[in-house]
Design an enzyme around this catalytic site. Sequence first.
Site, short mmCIF file in Angstrom:
data_model
loop_
_atom_site.label_atom_id
_atom_site.label_comp_id
_atom_site.label_asym_id
_atom_site.label_seq_id
_atom_site.Cartn_x
_atom_site.Cartn_y
_atom_site.Cartn_z
CE LYS A 43 -3.19 -2.36 3.21
NZ LYS A 43 -3.86 -1.94 4.66
N GLY A 44 2.27 0.99 0.51
CA GLY A 44 3.07 2.24 0.58
C GLY A 44 3.08 3.28 -0.22
CG ASP A 103 14.84 -2.08 4.33
OD1 ASP A 103 15.97 -1.70 4.78
OD2 ASP A 103 14.18 -2.47 5.46
CG PHE A 152 10.49 1.56 10.61
CD1 PHE A 152 11.01 0.11 10.16
CD2 PHE A 152 9.34 2.02 10.59
CE1 PHE A 152 9.95 -0.44 9.64
CE2 PHE A 152 8.12 1.38 10.19
CZ PHE A 152 8.64 0.05 9.65
CG ASP A 159 2.62 0.47 7.19
OD1 ASP A 159 3.48 0.36 6.10
OD2 ASP A 159 2.04 -0.43 7.68
P1 IMP Z 1 12.51 -4.82 1.37
O1 IMP Z 1 11.98 -6.20 0.80
O2 IMP Z 1 13.50 -5.04 2.72
O3 IMP Z 1 13.50 -4.07 0.51
O4 IMP Z 1 11.49 -3.88 1.86
C1 IMP Z 1 10.51 -3.21 1.26
C2 IMP Z 1 9.41 -3.11 1.69
O5 IMP Z 1 9.20 -3.16 3.06
C3 IMP Z 1 8.99 -1.67 1.44
O6 IMP Z 1 8.01 -1.94 0.41
C4 IMP Z 1 8.15 -1.18 2.57
O7 IMP Z 1 6.76 -1.25 2.41
C5 IMP Z 1 8.73 -1.76 3.71
N1 IMP Z 1 9.78 -1.15 4.32
C6 IMP Z 1 11.09 -1.07 4.13
N2 IMP Z 1 11.77 -0.33 5.21
C7 IMP Z 1 10.60 0.50 5.66
C8 IMP Z 1 10.56 1.48 6.65
O8 IMP Z 1 11.46 2.13 6.91
N3 IMP Z 1 9.41 2.00 6.84
C9 IMP Z 1 8.03 1.42 6.51
N4 IMP Z 1 8.20 0.40 5.44
C10 IMP Z 1 9.46 -0.15 5.30
MG MG Z 2 6.15 -1.13 0.04
#
Ligand code: IMP
Ligand code: MG
Length: 176
Positions: A43-44, A103, A152, A159
Site C-alpha cells: 500500500k505504501g 530496504d 524506520f 506505515d
Molecule cells: P525490502 O524487501 O526489505 O526491500 O522492503 C521493502 C518493503 O518493506 C517496502 O515496500 C516497504 O513497504 C517496507 N519497508 C522497508 N523499509 C521500511 C521503513 O523504513 N518503513 C516502512 N516500511 C518499510
Molecule cells: Mg512497500
Amino acid sequence: MNHKKEPCPLFSRDEIAAAVNKLSIEIGREYRGKCPLLIGVLKGSFIFMADLIRSLDFPLEVEFIEVSSYGSSRKSSGRVRMIKGLTAKVTGRHILVVEDIVDTGITISFLIDYIKKKRPASLKLCALADKPARREVPLSVDYLGFTVPDKFIVGYGIDWDEKYRYLPDICYLEDE
Ligand code: IMP
Ligand code: MG
C-alpha cells in the site's frame, strides 16, 4: 508492540514536492510518447503515485500490485507474499514500478522477476526512498527521491503496522 516516541521529521512536504517534481521531469524525458504502465506497489506507494502521476503531463496508465513482507514487525520477514497480482497486460509495454521504499531489496527483486516473466518492452524502478545500508539483494533504483538513513521511515503513505500513513511529511521512528 508499542512505541511512545513521536515520529521525527526527516523530509518536509515541500522537500517531497520538489523531489516529485524533479522525478517527473526525469521520467518525462524517458517515457513521453510511450504510454508507460506505472505499477504501484501497495500500500505504501499510493500517495507517492497519486502525486507523481499528476505531475506527469503525458498519457500513461496505472496499475497496482500488492505484496506483503513485514507484518507488524519493523524487520523484514525476508519472505514476500503476493496479495494482489497484475491484471493489466504487461507484455510489450514500458513498465515503471513505483515503490515507496527499498530496504533489503527482497521485495523489489521478487517483483522484478515476476514482471520480467511477462516480457515487458522495458522495466525500470522508481522509488520515493532508498535505504542502501540494509541492502541484501544488489539492485539500483533508476529514479530515486531520497536516500534515507538506517531508520524506520513513516509518513507520506508509508506505515508502521498500518499507522502513520496520513502524515504529510516523511518521518522516522526512534528505536525503542
Ligand atoms: P525490502 O524487501 O526489505 O526491500 O522492503 C521493502 C518493503 O518493506 C517496502 O515496500 C516497504 O513497504 C517496507 N519497508 C522497508 N523499509 C521500511 C521503513 O523504513 N518503513 C516502512 N516500511 C518499510
Ligand atoms: Mg512497500
